[in-house]
Design an enzyme around this catalytic site. Structure first.
Site, PDB file in Angstrom:
ATOM      1  N   ARG A 128      -7.850   5.386   1.651  1.00  0.00           N
ATOM      2  CA  ARG A 128      -8.095   6.709   1.057  1.00  0.00           C
ATOM      3  C   ARG A 128      -9.186   7.497   1.767  1.00  0.00           C
ATOM      4  O   ARG A 128      -9.368   8.688   1.526  1.00  0.00           O
ATOM      5  CB  ARG A 128      -8.415   6.567  -0.438  1.00  0.00           C
ATOM      6  CG  ARG A 128      -7.141   6.374  -1.266  1.00  0.00           C
ATOM      7  CD  ARG A 128      -7.447   5.927  -2.666  1.00  0.00           C
ATOM      8  NE  ARG A 128      -8.248   6.897  -3.390  1.00  0.00           N
ATOM      9  CZ  ARG A 128      -8.975   6.608  -4.459  1.00  0.00           C
ATOM     10  NH1 ARG A 128      -8.999   5.374  -4.923  1.00  0.00           N
ATOM     11  NH2 ARG A 128      -9.665   7.529  -5.064  1.00  0.00           N
ATOM     12  N   ASN A 182     -14.422   4.845  -2.385  1.00  0.00           N
ATOM     13  CA  ASN A 182     -13.022   4.739  -1.963  1.00  0.00           C
ATOM     14  C   ASN A 182     -12.513   5.984  -1.243  1.00  0.00           C
ATOM     15  O   ASN A 182     -11.436   5.964  -0.670  1.00  0.00           O
ATOM     16  CB  ASN A 182     -12.131   4.479  -3.174  1.00  0.00           C
ATOM     17  CG  ASN A 182     -12.499   3.182  -3.860  1.00  0.00           C
ATOM     18  OD1 ASN A 182     -12.661   2.151  -3.224  1.00  0.00           O
ATOM     19  ND2 ASN A 182     -12.696   3.238  -5.169  1.00  0.00           N
ATOM     20  N   LYS A 214     -13.768   1.337   6.113  1.00  0.00           N
ATOM     21  CA  LYS A 214     -14.526   1.921   5.005  1.00  0.00           C
ATOM     22  C   LYS A 214     -16.006   1.527   4.979  1.00  0.00           C
ATOM     23  O   LYS A 214     -16.875   2.393   4.831  1.00  0.00           O
ATOM     24  CB  LYS A 214     -13.851   1.518   3.689  1.00  0.00           C
ATOM     25  CG  LYS A 214     -14.595   1.997   2.470  1.00  0.00           C
ATOM     26  CD  LYS A 214     -13.744   2.010   1.255  1.00  0.00           C
ATOM     27  CE  LYS A 214     -13.562   0.666   0.641  1.00  0.00           C
ATOM     28  NZ  LYS A 214     -12.966   0.781  -0.700  1.00  0.00           N
TER      29      LYS A 214
HETATM   30  C1  UD1 Z   1     -11.636  -4.937  -8.436  1.00  0.00           C
HETATM   31  C2  UD1 Z   1     -11.597  -5.885  -9.635  1.00  0.00           C
HETATM   32  C3  UD1 Z   1     -11.745  -5.080 -10.937  1.00  0.00           C
HETATM   33  C4  UD1 Z   1     -13.022  -4.292 -10.887  1.00  0.00           C
HETATM   34  C5  UD1 Z   1     -13.078  -3.413  -9.631  1.00  0.00           C
HETATM   35  C6  UD1 Z   1     -14.437  -2.792  -9.489  1.00  0.00           C
HETATM   36  C7  UD1 Z   1     -10.122  -7.752  -9.004  1.00  0.00           C
HETATM   37  C8  UD1 Z   1      -8.786  -8.331  -9.145  1.00  0.00           C
HETATM   38  N1  UD1 Z   1     -10.322  -6.599  -9.657  1.00  0.00           N
HETATM   39  O1  UD1 Z   1     -10.509  -4.103  -8.509  1.00  0.00           O
HETATM   40  O2  UD1 Z   1     -11.771  -5.941 -12.049  1.00  0.00           O
HETATM   41  O3  UD1 Z   1     -13.154  -3.506 -12.047  1.00  0.00           O
HETATM   42  O4  UD1 Z   1     -12.859  -4.197  -8.445  1.00  0.00           O
HETATM   43  O5  UD1 Z   1     -14.457  -1.851  -8.449  1.00  0.00           O
HETATM   44  O6  UD1 Z   1     -10.983  -8.324  -8.349  1.00  0.00           O
HETATM   45  N2  UD1 Z   1     -10.922  -7.081  -0.743  1.00  0.00           N
HETATM   46  C9  UD1 Z   1     -10.762  -7.915   0.340  1.00  0.00           C
HETATM   47  N3  UD1 Z   1      -9.561  -8.533   0.519  1.00  0.00           N
HETATM   48  C10 UD1 Z   1      -8.527  -8.384  -0.337  1.00  0.00           C
HETATM   49  C11 UD1 Z   1      -8.676  -7.526  -1.433  1.00  0.00           C
HETATM   50  C12 UD1 Z   1      -9.902  -6.886  -1.613  1.00  0.00           C
HETATM   51  O7  UD1 Z   1     -11.693  -8.083   1.136  1.00  0.00           O
HETATM   52  O8  UD1 Z   1      -7.489  -9.003  -0.098  1.00  0.00           O
HETATM   53  C13 UD1 Z   1     -12.210  -6.423  -0.951  1.00  0.00           C
HETATM   54  C14 UD1 Z   1     -12.141  -4.919  -0.744  1.00  0.00           C
HETATM   55  O9  UD1 Z   1     -12.500  -4.588   0.589  1.00  0.00           O
HETATM   56  C15 UD1 Z   1     -13.165  -4.402  -1.727  1.00  0.00           C
HETATM   57  C16 UD1 Z   1     -13.165  -5.455  -2.831  1.00  0.00           C
HETATM   58  O10 UD1 Z   1     -12.609  -6.622  -2.286  1.00  0.00           O
HETATM   59  O11 UD1 Z   1     -14.461  -4.378  -1.126  1.00  0.00           O
HETATM   60  C17 UD1 Z   1     -12.392  -4.995  -4.093  1.00  0.00           C
HETATM   61  O12 UD1 Z   1     -11.041  -4.805  -3.799  1.00  0.00           O
HETATM   62  P1  UD1 Z   1     -10.194  -3.656  -4.477  1.00  0.00           P
HETATM   63  O13 UD1 Z   1      -8.809  -3.772  -4.008  1.00  0.00           O
HETATM   64  O14 UD1 Z   1     -10.901  -2.356  -4.274  1.00  0.00           O
HETATM   65  O15 UD1 Z   1     -10.258  -4.089  -6.023  1.00  0.00           O
HETATM   66  P2  UD1 Z   1     -10.019  -3.175  -7.289  1.00  0.00           P
HETATM   67  O16 UD1 Z   1      -8.587  -2.947  -7.493  1.00  0.00           O
HETATM   68  O17 UD1 Z   1     -10.894  -1.979  -7.211  1.00  0.00           O
HETATM   69 CA    CA Z   2     -12.096  -0.848  -5.538  1.00  0.00          CA
END
Ligand code: UD1
Ligand code: CA
Length: 453
Positions: A18, A231, A25
């Site tokens: 985004r 984001n 990011k």
């Molecule tokens: C996540 C939480 C949610 C919380 C929110 C807060 C989970 C399942 N959900 O959701 O409960 O309220 O954050 O902002 O954890 N990332 C990786 N690898 C991956 C996936 C994510 O490194 O495979 C990292 C992303 O870069 C990011 C963080 O983990 O820094 C969170 O991932 P994101 O996909 O943004 O989670 P949310 O859906 O926001």
């Molecule tokens: Ca997030």
């Protein structure tokens, strides 16, 4: 300070689609420092912590930034983005080796504070192997909700898409930051199964799993601003605004006067002393140190510079890297200084370029003086001795040395060294023709009237 050894895992594998950017990011900047740089600063203040970064494939920029800000940290690559639990498990070997507590933080959450992280860690104990950092969201949409079944006891974290209507009414949300006891952590994470069509593994499922094994899960809370995630560009700008507001407040609390604080822009590493006065519209780039009692007048751009006690700069001054402005020295309007030491009490008050050199104590640089430091290939130094007087509109062609106490007549182009206390003058002798202008006017007016008739 935590009593048990600490490992912090920074999740930074998200591309941040985004942001619409070629830059990952977590490398976007707030207050001139990358988002992961901010997170790392908070972790550093926790004292002895090992750090592991989880990055995505082809993220050499993030790897380089991690190496720069935390050379001791280990970097793990999560090959596919299969969710937050999957990301944490990319650092499995670091967790397995570690004997103590483990913090999981997101790389895109720059304002997390050491005090909050300490509070979260403090809520772990032998029967509480998991702790979650929650916050009360003004708008909970999109966040996981913390479902409690006792004071500060979490029973489950429900992601938005899995939540019932009633659960969506809950505003106590998961920040994403979690703490684990190392002893139980891998067992809990390995019990997390994949979910949804993309086969994602949710770190948040560790909560219900811990509870099903008879453990407790603690909730610790902080203010929403601390866990604001970035984001989009819009959120990046909001974060910048938060950063600047806090920085201004801190600078004022420490004894500086900002006449219009909302117009002054700081970098994460700006140092401002006491009784400094900063007028409106001043921008600080990285690495600026301003000592006590300095006055910065309106509309200055300053980076990589040191302003020593009682110096005065601006309005409209530009100080570039390695400008070292001495005690009570003055740099006035439309003066640019780069890599020059301006010694005590020296002055360059108007319209000058001073690049690569020194201005000795008490020297006076007249309006329009240029240090001609560049010949198209190399940079050269100009040295102006103490107490020298450089007349207006002088070009000092470097390399050149002006001795202490020397005088340079205005309009000179100085290409050779000038000895101490000498006068150097480089210009044609002035010629004067008495009455010439009056005769010239009479002649021209006559011609003009002849033409008209
Ligand atoms: C996540 C939480 C949610 C919380 C929110 C807060 C989970 C399942 N959900 O959701 O409960 O309220 O954050 O902002 O954890 N990332 C990786 N690898 C991956 C996936 C994510 O490194 O495979 C990292 C992303 O870069 C990011 C963080 O983990 O820094 C969170 O991932 P994101 O996909 O943004 O989670 P949310 O859906 O926001
Ligand atoms: Ca997030």
């Amino acid at each position: 300070m935590t009593s048990r050894p600490l490992l912090t895992i920074v999740l930074a594998a998200g591309k941040g689609t985004r942001m619409k950017s070629a830059v990952p990011k977590v490398l976007h900047r707030v207050g001139g420092l990358s988002l992961i740089g901010h997170v790392l600063t908070a972790i550093r203040s926790l004292g002895q912590s090992r750090t592991a970064f989880v990055i995505g494939p082809n993220m050499d920029g993030v790897r380089a930034e991690a190496a720069k800000i935390a050379p001791e940290a280990e970097v793990f690559v999560q090959d596919q983005q299969l969710g937050t639990a999957h990301a944490v498990l990319a650092a499995r070997t670091a967790i397995a080796r570690h004997d103590g507590d483990v913090l999981v933080v997101f790389g895109d959450t720059p304002f997390i504070t050491p005090a909050t992280l300490e509070g979260l860690l403090a809520s772990l104990d032998a029967t509480t192997p998991v702790a979650v950092l929650g916050f009360h969201a003004a708008d909970p949409n999109g966040y996981g909700r913390l479902i409690l079944d006792g004071p500060e006891q979490v029973s489950v974290i429900r992601e938005q898409e899995d939540a019932t209507e009633a659960e969506r009414e809950i505003t106590f949300c998961n920040s994403g930051v979690m703490a684990f006891r190392g002893e139980q952590m891998l067992t809990l994470l390995e019990a997390i199964g994949s979910r949804n069509a993309k086969g994602e593994y949710y770190l948040t499922d560790a909560v219900a799993i811990a509870r099903s094994k008879g453990y407790r899960v603690a909730a610790h809370s902080c203010v929403e601003e601390e866990v604001m995630g970035i984001n989009s560009r819009n959120q990046l700008a909001q974060a910048e605004a938060v950063f600047q507001r806090r920085f201004r407040e801190r600078v004022m609390a420490e004894g500086a006067t900002l006449i219009a604080p909302e117009t002054v822009w700081f970098s994460h590493d700006t140092v401002i002393g006491r009784d400094v006065i900063i007028e409106p519209n001043v921008f600080f780039g990285p690495k600026v140190v301003v000592e006590d009692e300095v006055v910065i007048r309106a509309n200055c751009h300053i980076e990589g510079a040191r302003l020593r006690r009682g110096a005065e700069v601006g309005p409209f001054a530009r100080l570039r890297p390695n400008a070292d402005i001495g005690p009570r020295a003055k740099i006035g309007n439309f003066v640019e200084v780069k890599n020059v030491t301006v010694e005590e009490g020296a002055k360059a008050n108007h319209l000058s370029y001073l690049g690569d050199g020194r201005v000795g104590a008490g020297a006076n640089i007249g309006a329009g003086t240029i240090f001609c430091n560049y010949d198209g290939f190399f940079k050269h130094r100009t040295d102006v001795g103490a107490g020298a007087f450089v007349g207006s509109n002088t070009a000092l062609v470097a390399p050149v040395n002006i001795g202490p106490g020397a005088f340079i007549g205005s309009g000179s182009v100085i290409t050779k060294d000038v000895p101490a206390d000498a006068l150097a003058l480089e210009r044609n002798e002035q010629s004067v023709r008495e009455g010439w202008a009056a005769k010239f006017r009479t002649m021209m007016q006559r011609r003009k009237s002849e033409k008209r008739s």
